[in-house]
Motif scaffolding. Structure first.
Motif, PDB file in Angstrom:
ATOM      1  N   LEU A 149     121.853 104.495 -40.291  1.00 39.32           N
ATOM      2  CA  LEU A 149     121.570 103.898 -38.983  1.00 39.32           C
ATOM      3  C   LEU A 149     120.134 103.399 -38.921  1.00 39.32           C
ATOM      4  O   LEU A 149     119.873 102.265 -38.516  1.00 39.32           O
ATOM      5  N   TYR A 150     119.196 104.214 -39.366  1.00 40.62           N
ATOM      6  CA  TYR A 150     117.785 103.854 -39.278  1.00 40.62           C
ATOM      7  C   TYR A 150     117.405 102.780 -40.300  1.00 40.62           C
ATOM      8  O   TYR A 150     116.559 101.930 -40.023  1.00 40.62           O
ATOM      9  N   ILE A 151     118.042 102.809 -41.444  1.00 34.76           N
ATOM     10  CA  ILE A 151     117.814 101.744 -42.427  1.00 34.76           C
ATOM     11  C   ILE A 151     118.355 100.421 -41.894  1.00 34.76           C
ATOM     12  O   ILE A 151     117.703  99.382 -42.014  1.00 34.76           O
ATOM     13  N   THR A 152     119.522 100.459 -41.282  1.00 33.07           N
ATOM     14  CA  THR A 152     120.101  99.245 -40.699  1.00 33.07           C
ATOM     15  C   THR A 152     119.223  98.715 -39.574  1.00 33.07           C
ATOM     16  O   THR A 152     118.995  97.504 -39.472  1.00 33.07           O
ATOM     17  N   LEU A 153     118.713  99.602 -38.731  1.00 34.34           N
ATOM     18  CA  LEU A 153     117.797  99.176 -37.667  1.00 34.34           C
ATOM     19  C   LEU A 153     116.525  98.552 -38.252  1.00 34.34           C
ATOM     20  O   LEU A 153     116.066  97.511 -37.774  1.00 34.34           O
ATOM     21  N   ALA A 154     115.969  99.178 -39.274  1.00 36.61           N
ATOM     22  CA  ALA A 154     114.764  98.639 -39.910  1.00 36.61           C
ATOM     23  C   ALA A 154     115.041  97.270 -40.528  1.00 36.61           C
ATOM     24  O   ALA A 154     114.215  96.353 -40.422  1.00 36.61           O
ATOM     25  N   GLN A 155     116.204  97.113 -41.156  1.00 37.14           N
ATOM     26  CA  GLN A 155     116.555  95.814 -41.731  1.00 37.14           C
ATOM     27  C   GLN A 155     116.672  94.751 -40.644  1.00 37.14           C
ATOM     28  O   GLN A 155     116.185  93.628 -40.816  1.00 37.14           O
ATOM     29  N   ASN A 156     117.299  95.088 -39.541  1.00 35.99           N
ATOM     30  CA  ASN A 156     117.471  94.113 -38.470  1.00 35.99           C
ATOM     31  C   ASN A 156     116.149  93.749 -37.806  1.00 35.99           C
ATOM     32  O   ASN A 156     115.930  92.587 -37.456  1.00 35.99           O
ATOM     33  N   ILE A 157     115.272  94.706 -37.638  1.00 32.28           N
ATOM     34  CA  ILE A 157     113.952  94.404 -37.086  1.00 32.28           C
ATOM     35  C   ILE A 157     113.170  93.522 -38.050  1.00 32.28           C
ATOM     36  O   ILE A 157     112.489  92.580 -37.650  1.00 32.28           O
ATOM     37  N   SER A 158     113.291  93.797 -39.340  1.00 33.86           N
ATOM     38  CA  SER A 158     112.623  92.984 -40.352  1.00 33.86           C
ATOM     39  C   SER A 158     113.142  91.544 -40.348  1.00 33.86           C
ATOM     40  O   SER A 158     112.365  90.592 -40.427  1.00 33.86           O
ATOM     41  N   VAL A 159     114.447  91.389 -40.238  1.00 36.68           N
ATOM     42  CA  VAL A 159     115.045  90.052 -40.167  1.00 36.68           C
ATOM     43  C   VAL A 159     114.554  89.331 -38.918  1.00 36.68           C
ATOM     44  O   VAL A 159     114.190  88.152 -38.957  1.00 36.68           O
ATOM     45  N   PHE A 160     114.525  90.040 -37.787  1.00 37.18           N
ATOM     46  CA  PHE A 160     114.050  89.450 -36.541  1.00 37.18           C
ATOM     47  C   PHE A 160     112.618  88.949 -36.691  1.00 37.18           C
ATOM     48  O   PHE A 160     112.298  87.824 -36.299  1.00 37.18           O
ATOM     49  N   CYS A 161     111.745  89.775 -37.258  1.00 36.93           N
ATOM     50  CA  CYS A 161     110.344  89.371 -37.432  1.00 36.93           C
ATOM     51  C   CYS A 161     110.209  88.181 -38.367  1.00 36.93           C
ATOM     52  O   CYS A 161     109.417  87.269 -38.111  1.00 36.93           O
ATOM     53  N   ALA A 162     110.978  88.178 -39.451  1.00 34.92           N
ATOM     54  CA  ALA A 162     110.901  87.063 -40.401  1.00 34.92           C
ATOM     55  C   ALA A 162     111.330  85.757 -39.738  1.00 34.92           C
ATOM     56  O   ALA A 162     110.653  84.732 -39.878  1.00 34.92           O
ATOM     57  N   PHE A 163     112.423  85.802 -39.019  1.00 34.04           N
ATOM     58  CA  PHE A 163     112.873  84.568 -38.372  1.00 34.04           C
ATOM     59  C   PHE A 163     111.990  84.191 -37.199  1.00 34.04           C
ATOM     60  O   PHE A 163     111.860  83.012 -36.884  1.00 34.04           O
ATOM     61  N   ARG A 164     111.359  85.164 -36.581  1.00 33.13           N
ATOM     62  CA  ARG A 164     110.382  84.844 -35.528  1.00 33.13           C
ATOM     63  C   ARG A 164     109.218  84.069 -36.143  1.00 33.13           C
ATOM     64  O   ARG A 164     108.736  83.090 -35.577  1.00 33.13           O
ATOM     65  N   GLY A 165     108.758  84.514 -37.303  1.00 30.48           N
ATOM     66  CA  GLY A 165     107.683  83.799 -37.988  1.00 30.48           C
ATOM     67  C   GLY A 165     108.089  82.393 -38.401  1.00 30.48           C
ATOM     68  O   GLY A 165     107.328  81.443 -38.239  1.00 30.48           O
ATOM     69  N   LEU A 166     109.312  82.253 -38.921  1.00 32.55           N
ATOM     70  CA  LEU A 166     109.785  80.925 -39.314  1.00 32.55           C
ATOM     71  C   LEU A 166     109.938  80.005 -38.109  1.00 32.55           C
ATOM     72  O   LEU A 166     109.560  78.823 -38.163  1.00 32.55           O
ATOM     73  N   LEU A 167     110.477  80.529 -37.026  1.00 36.68           N
ATOM     74  CA  LEU A 167     110.642  79.703 -35.821  1.00 36.68           C
ATOM     75  C   LEU A 167     109.304  79.334 -35.206  1.00 36.68           C
ATOM     76  O   LEU A 167     109.139  78.215 -34.714  1.00 36.68           O
ATOM     77  N   LYS A 168     108.362  80.253 -35.219  1.00 30.17           N
ATOM     78  CA  LYS A 168     107.034  79.935 -34.684  1.00 30.17           C
ATOM     79  C   LYS A 168     106.389  78.827 -35.504  1.00 30.17           C
ATOM     80  O   LYS A 168     105.794  77.898 -34.955  1.00 30.17           O
ATOM     81  N   PHE A 169     106.521  78.910 -36.805  1.00 30.83           N
ATOM     82  CA  PHE A 169     105.969  77.855 -37.652  1.00 30.83           C
ATOM     83  C   PHE A 169     106.685  76.534 -37.391  1.00 30.83           C
ATOM     84  O   PHE A 169     106.046  75.487 -37.282  1.00 30.83           O
ATOM     85  N   TYR A 170     107.994  76.584 -37.281  1.00 33.96           N
ATOM     86  CA  TYR A 170     108.753  75.363 -37.004  1.00 33.96           C
ATOM     87  C   TYR A 170     108.306  74.729 -35.692  1.00 33.96           C
ATOM     88  O   TYR A 170     108.095  73.519 -35.617  1.00 33.96           O
ATOM     89  N   HIS A 171     108.159  75.529 -34.649  1.00 33.23           N
ATOM     90  CA  HIS A 171     107.749  74.972 -33.359  1.00 33.23           C
ATOM     91  C   HIS A 171     106.329  74.422 -33.414  1.00 33.23           C
ATOM     92  O   HIS A 171     106.001  73.484 -32.683  1.00 33.23           O
ATOM     93  N   ALA A 172     105.502  74.968 -34.282  1.00 32.11           N
ATOM     94  CA  ALA A 172     104.133  74.465 -34.412  1.00 32.11           C
ATOM     95  C   ALA A 172     104.076  73.131 -35.149  1.00 32.11           C
ATOM     96  O   ALA A 172     103.203  72.309 -34.883  1.00 32.11           O
TER      97      ALA A 172
END
Length: 183
Positions: A149-172
């Motif tokens: 459960l905690y590994i899955t949560l960590a993976q999902n948070i990591s994916v969220f952060c990575a795509f947040r970074g990609l989207l922020k760069f895209y919007h910039a």
């Protein structure tokens, strides 16, 4: 096109064959599917960072400082970088437009790089936990005492952060890369 840009394109395009080959091998050799999943996860993490590197290489013709200069021209449109990463920003983003643009690019890179490091580590951790189980019952996913459960949560948070970074760069930079149609 620059050779660096071409290498990044090839690395991104190789994702489909790698996914298909590992999926096929997992079907043909079920006992090796866990090993193949780790390889697939490692390559997926690599490709996510290669995509960001590709966009930076295309915009700056291989030079990151050109991208910083390009973004600093429209720094008023940039969202400020997240404050929890202030120790990484030098000079401080509030000092100049170039410092703000540099901090935004660095934030995007940090958010994608954490995925590059965490995805393989979490996949290997999950694999090790599965192999160390005393009985052959599958590990429960949604039980609060389950490490899965905690590994899955960590993976999902990591994916969220990575795509947040990609989207922020895209919007910039979206007006500068419309010609390559990344989305």
């Amino acid at each position: 096109h620059l050779a660096t840009v071409q290498r990044k394109i090839l690395a991104i395009l190789a994702m489909s064959p790698i996914y298909s080959i590992t999926s096929w091998l997992s079907l043909v050799f079920p006992p090796s599917s866990e090993y193949l999943t780790i390889l697939k996860d490692m390559y997926e993490a690599y490709v996510i960072y290669q995509f960001l590197s590709f966009l930076i290489a295309v915009l700056g013709k291989g030079d990151r400082s050109v991208v910083v200069e390009l973004l600093s021209k429209h720094a008023d449109h940039l969202r400020p970088p997240i404050s929890c990463l202030n120790c990484l920003y030098y000079p401080d983003p509030s000092e100049s437009d170039e410092a703000k643009a540099n901090a935004v690019i660095l934030e995007c890179q940090v958010f994608t790089l954490q995925f590059v490091f965490l995805r393989p580590i979490l996949s290997i951790t999950l694999f090790v936990l599965e192999t160390l189980r005393e009985n052959n019952e599958p590990m429960p996913t949604w039980h609060w005492r389950s490490p899965k459960l905690y590994i899955t949560l960590a993976q999902n948070i990591s994916v969220f952060c990575a795509f947040r970074g990609l989207l922020k760069f895209y919007h910039a930079v979206h007006e500068y890369i419309e010609w390559i149609q990344p989305l």
